[in-house]
Design a protein around this motif. Structure first.
Motif, PDB file in Angstrom:
ATOM      1  N   VAL A 139      28.249  84.350  81.419  1.00  0.00           N
ATOM      2  CA  VAL A 139      28.734  85.788  80.966  1.00  0.00           C
ATOM      3  C   VAL A 139      30.210  85.659  80.680  1.00  0.00           C
ATOM      4  CG1 VAL A 139      28.618  88.116  81.342  1.00  0.00           C
ATOM      5  CG2 VAL A 139      26.570  86.680  82.256  1.00  0.00           C
ATOM      6  N   GLN A 140      30.463  86.046  79.286  1.00  0.00           N
ATOM      7  CA  GLN A 140      31.876  86.081  78.997  1.00  0.00           C
ATOM      8  C   GLN A 140      32.066  87.082  77.881  1.00  0.00           C
ATOM      9  OE1 GLN A 140      34.305  83.711  79.880  1.00  0.00           O
ATOM     10  NE2 GLN A 140      34.896  83.166  77.851  1.00  0.00           N
ATOM     11  N   PRO A 141      33.075  88.022  77.685  1.00  0.00           N
ATOM     12  CA  PRO A 141      33.175  88.875  77.111  1.00  0.00           C
ATOM     13  C   PRO A 141      32.752  88.760  75.464  1.00  0.00           C
ATOM     14  CG  PRO A 141      35.329  88.482  78.158  1.00  0.00           C
ATOM     15  CD  PRO A 141      34.247  87.380  78.460  1.00  0.00           C
ATOM     16  N   GLN A 142      32.807  87.424  75.045  1.00  0.00           N
ATOM     17  CA  GLN A 142      32.437  87.238  73.649  1.00  0.00           C
ATOM     18  C   GLN A 142      30.964  86.941  73.547  1.00  0.00           C
ATOM     19  OE1 GLN A 142      34.851  85.555  75.414  1.00  0.00           O
ATOM     20  NE2 GLN A 142      36.641  85.066  74.440  1.00  0.00           N
ATOM     21  N   GLU A 143      30.142  86.482  74.528  1.00  0.00           N
ATOM     22  CA  GLU A 143      28.775  86.128  74.209  1.00  0.00           C
ATOM     23  C   GLU A 143      28.201  85.729  75.684  1.00  0.00           C
ATOM     24  OE1 GLU A 143      28.387  82.655  71.922  1.00  0.00           O
ATOM     25  OE2 GLU A 143      28.810  81.407  73.591  1.00  0.00           O
ATOM     26  N   ILE A 144      27.027  86.101  75.927  1.00  0.00           N
ATOM     27  CA  ILE A 144      26.118  85.644  77.166  1.00  0.00           C
ATOM     28  C   ILE A 144      25.576  84.225  76.503  1.00  0.00           C
ATOM     29  CG2 ILE A 144      24.086  85.614  78.258  1.00  0.00           C
ATOM     30  CD1 ILE A 144      24.745  88.661  78.919  1.00  0.00           C
TER      31      ILE A 144
END
Length: 415
Positions: free
Chosen positions: A320-325
Motif C-alpha cells: 500500500v502506497q500513496p500512489q497505488e496499491i
C-alpha cells in the motif's frame, strides 16, 4: 547539481510525494534488501537550492568479478528532464565505479504502451524518457520471454492496472465486469470473510504460495522474503486470507432448503390438488433448487472432514502506497475455487484504495498474452482496466575494460 547519500527521513518524504513512487523504491524496501544480503544505499541528486530532484534505492550484490548495482522500479525522478537524467546517471555510475561496480542497471517505473483487452495498442508513451536514458549511456535490454509461467528474472514486461479516479464505495463494484460482480456477490452470500494475518501465520501463507507456484510452474519467494517484508513494511504491506466457516455455511444452506420447501408446499396447497402447467413448472424449479442446496450441504460436510471447520480458500500479499496499491503474490486452494475467495480479496483491497483516495490499483504482472488462453489475465481483466507494457530494463557498463575482459573470459570457459 550535487549527488550523495541521504537520510531515511529525507528520502521517505521525497518518495512518498513523488508521482513515480513505488514500493520497490521505499525506505522499507531499502531495509528488506539489506536484510536479504544486498548492500543498499539511499542516494539522491540535489539542485542548486539543495532540493532533492531525483532519488533511488540503489542495491548492489557481488558478481564473480565486480558488483552489480541496480535500481528496481526507479530512479524516482522526472525522466523528461534530460539534464537530470544524464547527471544522475553519470554521478551514480561514478559512485558505483568507486565502490567496485561493474554494471549499473535501472528499471524505471514507467510504461511505453497501453493496450485494450484484445492486445490493440491504445497509446504509446514515454518516448522522451527512452531517448534520455539512451543519451545517458544506457542500453535497452530485451526482456526474456515468458515460458511455462516463468517471468523474466530481471523484471516484468507487462502489468495490469485499474484507475480508480472518480470511483467511490458506492460505484466501485459497478465498475467491475458482470462476471466479477457476480463472483463478489456470491462470495458474500456464501459467508466468505477476509482476515489480515499476523506474522505467526506467514509460514502457512508460504506453504500455500509454494504449492500454487509448483502447480503453475514458477518459483516462489523464500519464506524469509515474506517475513522480512512483513517486518519492514509493517502496515504498508497486507497479508490476507479469504476464509469460510463451513458450519455456518451449512446452516445457511439448510435455511435455504427450509425456505424453498415452505414455498413449494404453499404452492401445492394453493393449487387444491391440481397443479397447472405453470405452477407445476414452478414446483419443479423449487425442487431443483432444494436438491442443489442439499448437494452443497453434503459437499460442505465432506470438506469439514478433510479441512476442518474454517479452511483458507485463498490469500494474497499487497503493498500500500500513496500512489497505488500493488497486488504482489497470491494463492488459491483449488478445492475451494467455486467459493470465489480471490474475487472478494481484490474487492476488499480496492475498497481500501478508494477509501484512502489512492488513485490506482496495480494488479502487477501479466504475460502479455492476449489470445484468451491466459487465465491470470482474464481474472484481472474482469475488474476492468488496461494492460501496460513497462519501459523495460536499461544497463550501463561502468567499467568497460573489465566488462569486456569478463565477457571474453566467459566465452573462453564456455559460461
Amino acid at each position: 547539481m550535487k549527488f550523495g547519500e541521504i537520510s531515511e527521513s529525507e528520502y521517505n518524504e521525497f518518495e512518498k510525494n513523488h508521482p513515480l513512487g513505488i514500493f520497490l523504491q521505499t525506505v522499507n524496501q531499502y531495509h528488506v534488501l539489506n536484510e536479504r544480503n544486498w548492500d543498499a544505499k539511499l542516494v539522491a541528486l540535489r539542485n542548486d537550492n539543495n532540493q532533492i530532484i531525483a532519488a533511488a534505492v540503489l542495491g548492489s550484490r557481488k558478481l564473480h568479478i565486480g558488483r552489480l548495482y541496480e535500481v528496481t522500479g526507479g530512479p524516482v525522478m522526472n525522466y523528461n528532464d534530460q539534464a537530470v537524467v544524464k547527471t544522475f546517471a553519470d554521478e551514480m555510475a561514478k559512485f558505483c565505479r568507486q565502490h567496485g561496480g561493474l554494471i549499473l542497471r535501472w528499471i524505471p517505473n514507467l510504461h511505453q504502451a497501453k493496450f485494450d483487452d484484445h492486445g490493440n495498442v491504445l497509446e504509446t508513451m514515454n518516448q522522451a524518457a527512452k531517448n534520455n536514458l539512451e543519451l545517458a549511456e544506457f542500453q535497452y535490454n530485451e526482456p526474456q520471454k515468458v515460458e511455462n509461467g516463468h517471468y523474466s528474472k530481471v523484471a516484468l514486461s507487462y502489468e495490469f492496472i485499474k484507475r480508480l479516479n472518480g470511483l467511490n464505495a458506492a460505484t466501485l463494484e459497478k465498475s467491475y465486469s458482470k462476471d466479477a460482480q457476480y463472483s463478489v456477490k456470491k462470495a458474500k452470500e456464501f459467508g466468505v470473510t477476509i482476515r489480515k494475518i499476523p506474522y505467526a501465520e506467514l509460514e502457512e501463507f508460504h506453504k500455500y504460495t509454494t504449492a500454487t507456484a509448483e502447480r503453475r510452474g514458477f518459483k516462489d519467494k523464500p519464506l524469509d522474503y515474506y517475513q522480512k517484508s512483513f517486518k519492514a513494511f509493517k502496515d504498508d504491506d497486507k497479508f490476507l486470507f479469504a476464509e469460510l466457516d463451513l458450519k455456518q455455511y451449512v446452516i445457511l444452506q439448510e435455511n435455504e432448503v427450509k425456505t424453498l420447501a415452505d414455498r413449494r408446499q404453499q404452492l401445492v396447497e394453493k393449487s387444491e390438488q391440481h397443479l397447472s402447467k405453470h405452477r407445476a413448472a414452478q414446483a419443479r424449479e423449487l425442487e431443483d433448487q432444494i436438491q442443489h442446496h442439499k448437494k452443497r450441504i453434503v459437499r460442505a460436510n465432506k470438506l469439514i472432514t478433510r479441512f476442518g471447520q474454517k479452511p483458507v480458500l485463498a490469500g494474497s500479499m499487497f503493498s500500500v502506497q500513496p500512489q497505488e496499491i500493488t497486488y504482489l503474490f497470491s494463492f488459491m486452494n483449488d478445492e475451494f475455487r467455486d467459493f470465489f475467495g480471490p474475487y472478494l480479496i481484490q474487492d476488499y483491497m480496492m475498497k481500501l484504495a478508494v477509501e484512502r483516495h489512492i488513485p490506482q490499483y496495480n494488479f502487477y504482472g501479466v504475460a502479455g498474452d492476449f489470445s484468451g488462453q491466459d487465465g491470470v489475465l482474464r481474472f484481472k481483466q474482469s475488474f476492468i482496466g488496461n494492460t501496460y507494457e513497462v519501459l523495460g530494463t536499461y544497463t550501463r557498463v561502468v567499467k568497460p575494460i573489465t566488462y569486456r575482459f569478463v565477457r571474453l573470459l566467459k566465452r573462453i570457459i564456455g559460461h
